[in-house]
Design an enzyme around this catalytic site. Structure first.
Site, PDB file in Angstrom:
ATOM      1  N   ASP A  77      -4.706   3.966  -1.743  1.00 49.47           N
ATOM      2  CA  ASP A  77      -5.855   4.222  -0.758  1.00 49.47           C
ATOM      3  C   ASP A  77      -6.192   5.971  -0.896  1.00 49.47           C
ATOM      4  O   ASP A  77      -5.481   6.951  -0.884  1.00 49.47           O
ATOM      5  CB  ASP A  77      -5.379   4.322   0.646  1.00 49.47           C
ATOM      6  CG  ASP A  77      -5.124   2.844   1.053  1.00 49.47           C
ATOM      7  OD1 ASP A  77      -6.238   2.310   1.032  1.00 49.47           O
ATOM      8  OD2 ASP A  77      -4.331   2.776   1.656  1.00 49.47           O
ATOM      9  N   MET A  90      -8.530   9.025   0.508  1.00 50.36           N
ATOM     10  CA  MET A  90      -9.320   9.672   1.529  1.00 50.36           C
ATOM     11  C   MET A  90      -9.786  10.754   1.354  1.00 50.36           C
ATOM     12  O   MET A  90      -8.600  11.818   1.131  1.00 50.36           O
ATOM     13  CB  MET A  90      -8.421   9.328   2.812  1.00 50.36           C
ATOM     14  CG  MET A  90      -7.835   7.888   3.049  1.00 50.36           C
ATOM     15  SD  MET A  90      -6.826   7.850   4.688  1.00 50.36           S
ATOM     16  CE  MET A  90      -6.261   6.232   4.584  1.00 50.36           C
ATOM     17  N   SER A 106       0.858  -1.025  -0.064  1.00 51.67           N
ATOM     18  CA  SER A 106       0.027   0.036  -0.039  1.00 51.67           C
ATOM     19  C   SER A 106       1.082   1.298  -0.006  1.00 51.67           C
ATOM     20  O   SER A 106       1.669   1.454   0.853  1.00 51.67           O
ATOM     21  CB  SER A 106      -0.818  -0.011   1.071  1.00 51.67           C
ATOM     22  OG  SER A 106      -1.689   1.268   1.301  1.00 51.67           O
ATOM     23  N   ASP A 161      -7.251  -6.020   4.627  1.00 55.68           N
ATOM     24  CA  ASP A 161      -6.474  -4.434   4.560  1.00 55.68           C
ATOM     25  C   ASP A 161      -6.358  -3.763   6.083  1.00 55.68           C
ATOM     26  O   ASP A 161      -7.403  -3.437   6.484  1.00 55.68           O
ATOM     27  CB  ASP A 161      -7.317  -3.651   3.629  1.00 55.68           C
ATOM     28  CG  ASP A 161      -6.429  -2.224   3.437  1.00 55.68           C
ATOM     29  OD1 ASP A 161      -5.466  -2.102   3.855  1.00 55.68           O
ATOM     30  OD2 ASP A 161      -7.216  -1.373   2.667  1.00 55.68           O
ATOM     31  N   GLY A 162      -5.227  -3.643   6.399  1.00 58.32           N
ATOM     32  CA  GLY A 162      -4.767  -3.127   7.631  1.00 58.32           C
ATOM     33  C   GLY A 162      -4.169  -3.897   8.758  1.00 58.32           C
ATOM     34  O   GLY A 162      -4.702  -4.864   9.029  1.00 58.32           O
ATOM     35  N   GLY A 163      -3.134  -3.456   9.260  1.00 55.55           N
ATOM     36  CA  GLY A 163      -2.101  -4.125  10.121  1.00 55.55           C
ATOM     37  C   GLY A 163      -1.787  -5.523   9.672  1.00 55.55           C
ATOM     38  O   GLY A 163      -1.453  -6.656  10.490  1.00 55.55           O
ATOM     39  N   MET A 179     -11.860   5.333   0.138  1.00 56.11           N
ATOM     40  CA  MET A 179     -12.582   5.969   1.179  1.00 56.11           C
ATOM     41  C   MET A 179     -12.998   7.226   1.203  1.00 56.11           C
ATOM     42  O   MET A 179     -12.580   8.289   1.755  1.00 56.11           O
ATOM     43  CB  MET A 179     -11.389   5.708   2.565  1.00 56.11           C
ATOM     44  CG  MET A 179     -11.354   4.144   2.706  1.00 56.11           C
ATOM     45  SD  MET A 179      -9.744   4.016   3.493  1.00 56.11           S
ATOM     46  CE  MET A 179      -8.639   3.999   2.184  1.00 56.11           C
ATOM     47  N   HIS A 229      -1.466  -1.209  -4.071  1.00 57.24           N
ATOM     48  CA  HIS A 229      -2.721  -0.492  -3.499  1.00 57.24           C
ATOM     49  C   HIS A 229      -2.626   0.829  -3.206  1.00 57.24           C
ATOM     50  O   HIS A 229      -1.510   1.478  -2.829  1.00 57.24           O
ATOM     51  CB  HIS A 229      -3.075  -1.340  -1.909  1.00 57.24           C
ATOM     52  CG  HIS A 229      -4.283  -0.975  -1.243  1.00 57.24           C
ATOM     53  ND1 HIS A 229      -5.423  -1.817  -1.766  1.00 57.24           N
ATOM     54  CD2 HIS A 229      -4.506  -0.344  -0.192  1.00 57.24           C
ATOM     55  CE1 HIS A 229      -6.374  -1.380  -0.785  1.00 57.24           C
ATOM     56  NE2 HIS A 229      -5.882  -0.389  -0.101  1.00 57.24           N
ATOM     57  N   GLY A 283       0.796  -2.059   4.236  1.00 51.55           N
ATOM     58  CA  GLY A 283       1.604  -0.822   3.966  1.00 51.55           C
ATOM     59  C   GLY A 283       2.890  -0.834   4.846  1.00 51.55           C
ATOM     60  O   GLY A 283       4.111  -0.946   4.240  1.00 51.55           O
ATOM     61  N   HIS A 333      -8.620   1.941  -3.632  1.00 48.92           N
ATOM     62  CA  HIS A 333      -9.701   1.860  -2.422  1.00 48.92           C
ATOM     63  C   HIS A 333      -9.999   3.239  -2.333  1.00 48.92           C
ATOM     64  O   HIS A 333      -9.380   4.028  -1.547  1.00 48.92           O
ATOM     65  CB  HIS A 333      -8.706   1.084  -1.398  1.00 48.92           C
ATOM     66  CG  HIS A 333      -9.618   1.122   0.111  1.00 48.92           C
ATOM     67  ND1 HIS A 333      -9.084   0.690   1.140  1.00 48.92           N
ATOM     68  CD2 HIS A 333     -11.193   1.025   0.073  1.00 48.92           C
ATOM     69  CE1 HIS A 333      -9.833   0.503   1.845  1.00 48.92           C
ATOM     70  NE2 HIS A 333     -11.121   0.730   1.725  1.00 48.92           N
ATOM     71  N   MET A 336     -12.084  -4.666   5.792  1.00 48.25           N
ATOM     72  CA  MET A 336     -10.957  -3.833   6.664  1.00 48.25           C
ATOM     73  C   MET A 336     -10.658  -4.467   7.843  1.00 48.25           C
ATOM     74  O   MET A 336     -11.572  -4.942   8.511  1.00 48.25           O
ATOM     75  CB  MET A 336     -11.699  -2.450   6.749  1.00 48.25           C
ATOM     76  CG  MET A 336     -11.808  -1.570   5.678  1.00 48.25           C
ATOM     77  SD  MET A 336     -10.188  -1.103   4.926  1.00 48.25           S
ATOM     78  CE  MET A 336      -9.111  -0.640   6.184  1.00 48.25           C
ATOM     79  N   GLY A 347      -8.641   4.623   7.561  1.00 51.21           N
ATOM     80  CA  GLY A 347      -8.068   6.198   7.936  1.00 51.21           C
ATOM     81  C   GLY A 347      -6.750   6.437   8.046  1.00 51.21           C
ATOM     82  O   GLY A 347      -6.280   7.326   7.433  1.00 51.21           O
ATOM     83  N   PHE A 348      -5.951   5.412   8.730  1.00 47.57           N
ATOM     84  CA  PHE A 348      -4.555   5.499   9.008  1.00 47.57           C
ATOM     85  C   PHE A 348      -3.937   4.146   8.915  1.00 47.57           C
ATOM     86  O   PHE A 348      -4.430   3.208   9.125  1.00 47.57           O
ATOM     87  CB  PHE A 348      -4.405   5.951  10.298  1.00 47.57           C
ATOM     88  CG  PHE A 348      -5.083   7.434  10.618  1.00 47.57           C
ATOM     89  CD1 PHE A 348      -4.355   8.650  10.127  1.00 47.57           C
ATOM     90  CD2 PHE A 348      -6.240   7.657  10.970  1.00 47.57           C
ATOM     91  CE1 PHE A 348      -5.047   9.781  10.453  1.00 47.57           C
ATOM     92  CE2 PHE A 348      -7.028   8.791  11.397  1.00 47.57           C
ATOM     93  CZ  PHE A 348      -6.256  10.061  10.836  1.00 47.57           C
ATOM     94  N   GLY A 349      -2.562   4.308   8.311  1.00 42.61           N
ATOM     95  CA  GLY A 349      -1.915   3.296   8.109  1.00 42.61           C
ATOM     96  C   GLY A 349      -1.408   2.853   9.718  1.00 42.61           C
ATOM     97  O   GLY A 349      -1.547   3.965  10.654  1.00 42.61           O
ATOM     98  N   GLY A 350      -0.466   2.062   9.985  1.00 45.08           N
ATOM     99  CA  GLY A 350       0.151   1.582  11.014  1.00 45.08           C
ATOM    100  C   GLY A 350      -0.675   1.095  12.263  1.00 45.08           C
ATOM    101  O   GLY A 350      -0.171   1.218  13.320  1.00 45.08           O
TER     102      GLY A 350
HETATM  103  C1  DX5 Z   1      -6.291   2.053   5.706  1.00 43.82           C
HETATM  104  C2  DX5 Z   1      -6.039   1.922   4.409  1.00 43.82           C
HETATM  105  C3  DX5 Z   1      -5.035   0.832   4.354  1.00 43.82           C
HETATM  106  C4  DX5 Z   1      -3.634   1.260   4.797  1.00 43.82           C
HETATM  107  C5  DX5 Z   1      -2.978   0.090   5.412  1.00 43.82           C
HETATM  108  O1  DX5 Z   1      -7.373   2.959   5.974  1.00 43.82           O
HETATM  109  O2  DX5 Z   1      -7.231   1.260   4.112  1.00 43.82           O
HETATM  110  O3  DX5 Z   1      -4.887   0.217   3.063  1.00 43.82           O
HETATM  111  O4  DX5 Z   1      -2.744   1.456   3.824  1.00 43.82           O
HETATM  112  O5  DX5 Z   1      -1.680   0.307   6.045  1.00 43.82           O
HETATM  113  P1  DX5 Z   1      -1.248  -0.618   7.062  1.00 43.82           P
HETATM  114  O6  DX5 Z   1      -0.588  -1.934   6.535  1.00 43.82           O
HETATM  115  O7  DX5 Z   1      -0.013   0.354   7.758  1.00 43.82           O
HETATM  116  O8  DX5 Z   1      -2.191  -1.073   8.167  1.00 43.82           O
HETATM  117 ZN    ZN Z   2      -6.914   0.310   1.771  1.00 40.27          ZN
END
Ligand code: DX5
Ligand code: ZN
Length: 232
Positions: A36, A38, A9, A176-178, A69, A34, A198, A67, A138, A143-146
């Site tokens: 994202d 937003m 991502s 998607d996520g974590g 959002m 990927h 990501g 994706h 999800m 909304g946020f990575g990490g």
């Molecule tokens: C979060 C995004 C994800 C994000 C995942 O809202 O949809 O695609 O990039 O990031 P990580 O892998 O850091 O959780």
């Molecule tokens: Zn995503």
């Protein structure tokens, strides 16, 4: 076995070197990139838009897995199609006619994805399953990575994987996520076949090695899923 796909991502990349980062994901062995999007309304964060997506398209040969959002995905579809998306996922919780949006994506020749938040029940998505090429589960609040992976979503992943509609319309299941090697493996064991990562990949000093490790965990997980749930 369904060939698993890994999608780094770009949200977690170094934004001062976007093109090089896209290429890094490609050279490391990513299958999709990927992207994202937003809008600061559907989620409390703003990322980037169609122009940046078009620039990514010029930087890599990887298919762009967009994706959205955003509150009104229907109003922006054409711009992301023009930007070179290969597939577009829209949220079931957004304000649009879901069936019509999915139809438009497919009619444009792209893969149509339907995304749902961790707390959204499967029933909200079920009426549209026959129209989706991908269900994006999800595994963090968008909304946020990490953020940390939410294990409670795995029951929903399994239910989508075993849903009868999938026999006639074999949609992919994306998490998607974590996602790192461990949570990718656990998701595969629940039936996911497409993995967005990501932070775990872009923070890596050796993305090639870490992608390969993730792929091994995923293949092992998918083998277990097929053995326990499908009996092959
Ligand atoms: C979060 C995004 C994800 C994000 C995942 O809202 O949809 O695609 O990039 O990031 P990580 O892998 O850091 O959780
Ligand atoms: Zn995503």
């Amino acid at each position: 076995m369904t060939p698993p796909l890994l999608a780094p991502s770009i949200l977690a990349a170094d934004y001062s070197r976007f093109g090089e980062e896209a290429l890094r994901a490609e050279r490391a062995g990513g299958d999709w990139l990927h992207v994202d999007i937003m809008d600061g309304h559907f989620v409390p964060n703003i990322s980037f838009g169609p122009e940046v997506t078009a620039a990514l398209k010029r930087s890599t040969r990887l298919p762009l897995d967009v994706h959205l959002m955003i509150v009104r995905p229907d109003l922006y579809l054409d711009r992301f199609i023009k930007a070179g998306a290969s597939r577009i996922s829209v949220h079931v919780e957004a304000s649009h006619e879901v069936a019509a949006t999915l139809r438009r994506i497919r009619e444009a020749g792209l893969g149509a994805g339907l995304a749902l938040n961790p707390k959204t029940p499967m029933e909200k998505v079920e009426p549209f399953l026959a129209q989706a090429d991908l269900v994006l589960c999800m595994t963090v609040e968008p909304g946020f990575g990490g953020q940390a992976f939410l294990h409670e979503v795995l029951d929903k992943v399994r239910a989508f994987a075993l849903h009868p509609t999938r026999r006639n319309n074999p949609y992919r299941i994306e998490v998607d996520g974590g996602i790192d090697a461990a949570t990718a493996g656990q998701s595969a064991e629940a039936g996911a076949d497409t993995f967005v990562a990501g932070t775990s990949l872009f923070a890596s000093h050796d993305m090639t090695r870490d992608l390969a490790a993730m792929r091994r965990c995923v293949e092992e997980g998918l083998r277990r899923f097929e053995k326990t749930e499908i009996g092959v």
